[in-house]
Design a protein around this motif. Structure first.
Motif, mmCIF file in Angstrom:
data_model
loop_
_atom_site.group_PDB
_atom_site.id
_atom_site.type_symbol
_atom_site.label_atom_id
_atom_site.label_comp_id
_atom_site.label_asym_id
_atom_site.label_seq_id
_atom_site.Cartn_x
_atom_site.Cartn_y
_atom_site.Cartn_z
ATOM 1 N N HIS A 164 72.014 31.715 63.064
ATOM 2 C CA HIS A 164 72.835 31.998 64.244
ATOM 3 C C HIS A 164 73.798 33.152 63.991
ATOM 4 C CE1 HIS A 164 71.422 28.466 66.461
ATOM 5 N NE2 HIS A 164 71.431 27.839 65.303
ATOM 6 N N ASN A 165 74.213 33.323 62.721
ATOM 7 C CA ASN A 165 75.166 34.397 62.431
ATOM 8 C C ASN A 165 74.547 35.755 62.708
ATOM 9 O OD1 ASN A 165 77.360 32.798 61.365
ATOM 10 N ND2 ASN A 165 76.027 32.364 59.639
ATOM 11 N N LYS A 166 73.373 35.977 62.141
ATOM 12 C CA LYS A 166 72.737 37.286 62.330
ATOM 13 C C LYS A 166 72.342 37.482 63.791
ATOM 14 C CE LYS A 166 69.758 38.411 59.051
ATOM 15 N NZ LYS A 166 68.706 38.227 58.015
ATOM 16 N N ASN A 167 71.919 36.409 64.425
ATOM 17 C CA ASN A 167 71.564 36.477 65.834
ATOM 18 C C ASN A 167 72.768 36.907 66.665
ATOM 19 O OD1 ASN A 167 69.620 36.026 67.927
ATOM 20 N ND2 ASN A 167 70.754 34.185 68.500
ATOM 21 N N ALA A 168 73.912 36.320 66.364
ATOM 22 C CA ALA A 168 75.132 36.630 67.120
ATOM 23 C C ALA A 168 75.588 38.066 66.873
ATOM 24 C CB ALA A 168 76.245 35.656 66.738
ATOM 25 N N LEU A 169 75.437 38.531 65.636
ATOM 26 C CA LEU A 169 75.835 39.910 65.334
ATOM 27 C C LEU A 169 74.987 40.903 66.136
ATOM 28 C CD1 LEU A 169 76.322 39.657 61.466
ATOM 29 C CD2 LEU A 169 78.096 40.192 63.145
ATOM 30 N N LEU A 170 73.701 40.659 66.168
ATOM 31 C CA LEU A 170 72.829 41.574 66.921
ATOM 32 C C LEU A 170 73.082 41.481 68.419
ATOM 33 C CD1 LEU A 170 69.362 41.446 65.101
ATOM 34 C CD2 LEU A 170 71.039 43.305 65.165
ATOM 35 N N ALA A 171 73.325 40.287 68.895
ATOM 36 C CA ALA A 171 73.616 40.114 70.327
ATOM 37 C C ALA A 171 74.904 40.832 70.701
ATOM 38 C CB ALA A 171 73.710 38.632 70.673
ATOM 39 N N ALA A 172 75.876 40.777 69.807
ATOM 40 C CA ALA A 172 77.152 41.463 70.065
ATOM 41 C C ALA A 172 76.943 42.970 70.109
ATOM 42 C CB ALA A 172 78.165 41.091 68.989
ATOM 43 N N ALA A 173 76.124 43.486 69.197
ATOM 44 C CA ALA A 173 75.854 44.933 69.175
ATOM 45 C C ALA A 173 75.126 45.348 70.443
ATOM 46 C CB ALA A 173 75.028 45.286 67.937
ATOM 47 N N ARG A 174 74.184 44.528 70.870
ATOM 48 C CA ARG A 174 73.437 44.849 72.106
ATOM 49 C C ARG A 174 74.360 44.842 73.313
ATOM 50 N NH1 ARG A 174 69.422 41.515 70.337
ATOM 51 N NH2 ARG A 174 70.192 39.822 71.671
ATOM 52 N N ALA A 175 75.265 43.868 73.332
ATOM 53 C CA ALA A 175 76.223 43.777 74.454
ATOM 54 C C ALA A 175 77.061 45.050 74.538
ATOM 55 C CB ALA A 175 77.124 42.564 74.284
ATOM 56 N N LEU A 176 77.466 45.527 73.383
ATOM 57 C CA LEU A 176 78.247 46.766 73.363
ATOM 58 C C LEU A 176 77.410 47.934 73.895
ATOM 59 C CD1 LEU A 176 80.123 46.434 69.988
ATOM 60 C CD2 LEU A 176 81.209 47.015 72.163
ATOM 61 N N ASP A 177 76.199 48.050 73.343
ATOM 62 C CA ASP A 177 75.368 49.212 73.672
ATOM 63 C C ASP A 177 74.946 49.208 75.148
ATOM 64 O OD1 ASP A 177 73.514 49.197 70.504
ATOM 65 O OD2 ASP A 177 75.473 50.028 71.057
ATOM 66 N N GLU A 178 74.609 48.017 75.666
ATOM 67 C CA GLU A 178 73.938 47.971 76.969
ATOM 68 C C GLU A 178 74.863 47.618 78.126
ATOM 69 O OE1 GLU A 178 70.560 45.369 76.409
ATOM 70 O OE2 GLU A 178 69.880 46.519 74.662
ATOM 71 N N VAL A 179 75.978 46.958 77.812
ATOM 72 C CA VAL A 179 76.860 46.507 78.906
ATOM 73 C C VAL A 179 78.237 47.157 78.826
ATOM 74 C CG1 VAL A 179 77.967 44.496 79.951
ATOM 75 C CG2 VAL A 179 75.651 44.286 79.003
ATOM 76 N N ILE A 180 78.838 47.096 77.650
ATOM 77 C CA ILE A 180 80.257 47.485 77.564
ATOM 78 C C ILE A 180 80.439 48.999 77.514
ATOM 79 C CG2 ILE A 180 82.329 47.280 76.127
ATOM 80 C CD1 ILE A 180 81.142 44.471 75.302
ATOM 81 N N ILE A 181 79.703 49.658 76.616
ATOM 82 C CA ILE A 181 79.891 51.109 76.480
ATOM 83 C C ILE A 181 79.593 51.850 77.781
ATOM 84 C CG2 ILE A 181 79.000 53.186 75.316
ATOM 85 C CD1 ILE A 181 78.864 51.467 72.734
ATOM 86 N N PRO A 182 78.502 51.507 78.479
ATOM 87 C CA PRO A 182 78.253 52.204 79.753
ATOM 88 C C PRO A 182 79.351 51.991 80.787
ATOM 89 C CG PRO A 182 76.258 51.084 79.011
ATOM 90 C CD PRO A 182 77.376 50.641 78.105
ATOM 91 N N ALA A 183 80.128 50.915 80.638
ATOM 92 C CA ALA A 183 81.171 50.616 81.627
ATOM 93 C C ALA A 183 82.512 51.262 81.290
ATOM 94 C CB ALA A 183 81.368 49.095 81.733
ATOM 95 N N ILE A 184 82.622 51.853 80.101
ATOM 96 C CA ILE A 184 83.900 52.449 79.703
ATOM 97 C C ILE A 184 84.096 53.760 80.441
ATOM 98 C CG2 ILE A 184 85.198 53.449 77.769
ATOM 99 C CD1 ILE A 184 83.784 51.472 75.928
ATOM 100 N N ASP A 185 85.302 53.940 80.977
ATOM 101 C CA ASP A 185 85.648 55.173 81.698
ATOM 102 C C ASP A 185 85.462 56.372 80.776
ATOM 103 O OD1 ASP A 185 88.622 56.098 83.653
ATOM 104 O OD2 ASP A 185 86.797 57.208 83.178
#
Lengths: 417, 185
Positions: free
Chosen positions: B4-25
């Motif tokens: 679960h640790n490695k899974n969570a790390l990759l999921a967090a990175a994906r969230a940044l790349d695909e959801v959060i970074i595109p939303a940053i002004d």
């Protein structure tokens, strides 16, 4: 052998082994005094490092937002401008690991041209910076080189952070780019690529400007925040080494015995200075802007490491592989512009100053030493206490330290043989 | 058991790349830069997660070996430091020999060993040239394996100009020119 007070290791046991996070995160006055005595350096370096350590125990505050900085800016201008003014379009600038930069437009009565709108930049320390350096020294250097080199026009300095949250400098926004518009940019400016057309145009200026810096008559400029090292002595080398050793003792989170071997060697082999020069301290691609269509350099930036010392400090810095790129034929292009051997020859012709291979070698090791201290020591401590605006960038610098450490190791092994 | 640790790390990175970074002004370049750095670090950590314990153990072994190697010279420059070094090497050997030694315990021993060695090197600066050279040579010689291992750890960051010379992570923490016979690995 019996253990007596004559054992020289007792001092180092105390000063190395028994110093930990508690004292580095919350330095005592005694700890600071000891470091100042053990590692004498230039007065302004000492002042900046002392300020850093005295302020370190202060509570962490959030990175200043644009509203806070705008308020500080207005207060500063209110006290410094005789007439009316208006600040607009305040916005963040990207780039750089150690300083906060904000751009803005100022409508004001410019003594040189009358009522006008000038694009400017506030350059400010974070609460604690990767490099504790002097805004006054940057101010004095920029002012000194106006008319000699392309540098931004500098307007004001808040040397002690009286108006701004931290010491700050205000200078004109310089137009230009730091890298070609096609190609990958790095946050620190390192690793930029120039094409075959741009390289010779930039290279010539790169060499001529460096020669101008090193041959500048510093005695004719107002540089009272600088100490002048004595010619014929190793003073400048030892000032630089001591500053780095002091920062290592102030900031590190771990020990690296290899670095101590390097420090011993640097101390034993400190070269004599022939002729003091102004040294930029971070002269490389990433720290100049240029006009892309013409290739003309429009501004030299980042003078925070500037000092009066040995020109070989700059020459060695420029020739560090991490600041260059390799051409297809395998030759190192310094700052991605010109092969190393051609660069040194052209520099000698342009400056009339010789390049001493032995001193170049010394400063290459010293420069790597300083960079390891910064990327492994200061980057760790500053991000740990959470007082810069780039903590996460600082944590990403650790890996670079081991590359430089291997270069130092290999160089010192060669010295042994 | 699922990791679960490695899974969570990759999921967090994906969230940044695909959801959060595109939303940053885009007017906040600092936020953009830092979000990208965070994503890269999460991916680095995920790729190294299985080697964390090996790395901690390797560093302790490295300094334990070096400490044992310079013990004789250390005693000639500073009996005080040499005494501390001897005791700490002994403690390190016990930790290395014991199955399941905790990472904090090994880290603490590594920290003390490296500090004692740094103190030895500082002290030897004023010692007889022969002793100083012997100590410094031992450090220079031993440091290669440490630096190779660290370079292997950070290889994905792209700093290294000679990546082909860096050992693979699978072997980076088992290399060693010196093996302390007092410790069975």
């Amino acid at each position: 052998m019996s253990t007596t007070t004559a054992d020289p290791g007792v001092f180092h046991l105390e000063s190395v082994v028994n110093i930990g996070h508690d004292l580095r995160d919350n330095p005592s006055a005694d700890f600071l005094t000891q470091l100042r005595e053990r590692f004498p350096t230039e007065r302004e370096f000492d002042a900046m490092l002392t300020r850093k350590m005295q302020r370190r125990p202060q509570p962490r505050r959030l990175v200043s937002g644009l509203d806070e900085l705008t308020a500080s800016l207005n207060a500063f201008l209110q006290d410094h401008l005789p007439g009316s003014f208006s600040v607009s379009n305040v916005h963040w600038l990207a780039g750089g690991a150690s300083k906060i930069q904000v751009a803005f437009a100022l409508e004001w009565d410019d003594p040189q041209v009358g009522r006008t709108v000038t694009e400017m930049v506030v350059r400010m320390e974070p609460q604690e910076s990767l490099n504790a350096t002097s805004r006054m020294r940057e101010f004095q250097l920029l002012r000194a080189f106006e008319g000699t080199l392309p540098v931004p026009r500098v307007f004001w300095v808040d040397a002690d952070g009286h108006w701004f949250p931290e010491p700050a400098l205000i200078y004109a926004y310089a137009t230009g780019v730091s890298a070609p518009s096609e190609g990958e940019r790095q946050t620190t400016g390192v690793g930029n690529k120039f094409g075959a057309a741009l390289r010779p145009i930039l290279a010539q200026q790169f060499i001529e400007h460096l020669a101008a810096i090193h041959t500048f008559d510093y005695r004719k400029a107002d540089l009272d925040s600088f100490d002048i090292p004595e010619s014929g002595t190793p003073q400048t080398a030892l000032w630089q080494l001591n500053r780095a050793r002091r920062v290592w003792d102030e900031d590190r989170g771990e020990d690296l015995p290899l670095l101590e071997v390097a420090a011993n060697w640097l101390d034993r082999n400190a070269p004599l200075l022939d002729q003091p020069s102004i040294v930029h301290g971070d002269y490389r691609s990433g720290n100049f802007l240029f006009d892309e269509p013409t290739g003309q350099i429009t501004a030299w930036l980042d003078w925070e490491r500037g000092h009066i010392g040995d020109r070989h400090r700059d020459l060695a810095w420029i020739t560090l592989p991490q600041f260059g790129q390799y051409a297809d034929d395998g030759r190192l292009l310094v700052s991605g512009l010109v092969p190393l051997d051609e660069f040194l020859e052209a520099y000698e012709r342009a400056s009339g100053l010789s390049v001493d291979k032995k001193r170049l070698h010394y400063y290459k090791i010293l420069n790597s030493f300083q960079l390891i201290v910064s990327s492994m020591g200061s980057a760790y401590r500053v991000s740990r206490i959470g007082k810069s605006h780039q903590d996460v960038l600082l944590t990403s610098l650790e890996g670079s330290a081991y590359i430089m450490a291997e270069e130092i190791r290999a160089a010192l092994v060669e010295e042994e043989n | 058991m699922a990791d679960h640790n490695k899974n969570a790390l990759l999921a967090a990175a994906r969230a940044l790349d695909e959801v959060i970074i595109p939303a940053i002004d885009l007017k906040d370049p600092l936020a953009h830069e830092q979000a990208r750095i965070i994503s890269k670090y999460l991916k680095l950590l995920e790729s190294r997660f299985d080697y964390v314990y090996d790395r901690v153990r390797f560093e302790l072994m490295h300094y334990c070996n070096l400490g044992a190697q310079v013990q004789g010279e250390a005693d000639r420059v500073s009996p005080t430091i040499a005494g501390e070094l001897k005791a700490t090497v002994k403690e390190a050997r016990l930790l290395l020999a014991r199955a399941g030694s905790s990472m904090p315990a090994m880290d603490a021993s590594t920290k003390r060993l490296s500090a004692l060695l740094a103190a030895v090197v500082r002290t030897c600066a004023d010692a007889d040239e022969g002793i100083r050279s012997a100590i410094e040579h031992a450090v220079l010689d031993a440091s290669k394996e440490l630096l190779d291992a660290q370079r292997s750890w950070f290889l994905p960051q792209g700093w290294d100009r000679a990546p082909e010379a860096v050992p693979h992570l699978d072997s980076a923490f088992t290399i060693g020119l010196h093996t302390d016979p007092a410790v069975r690995v």
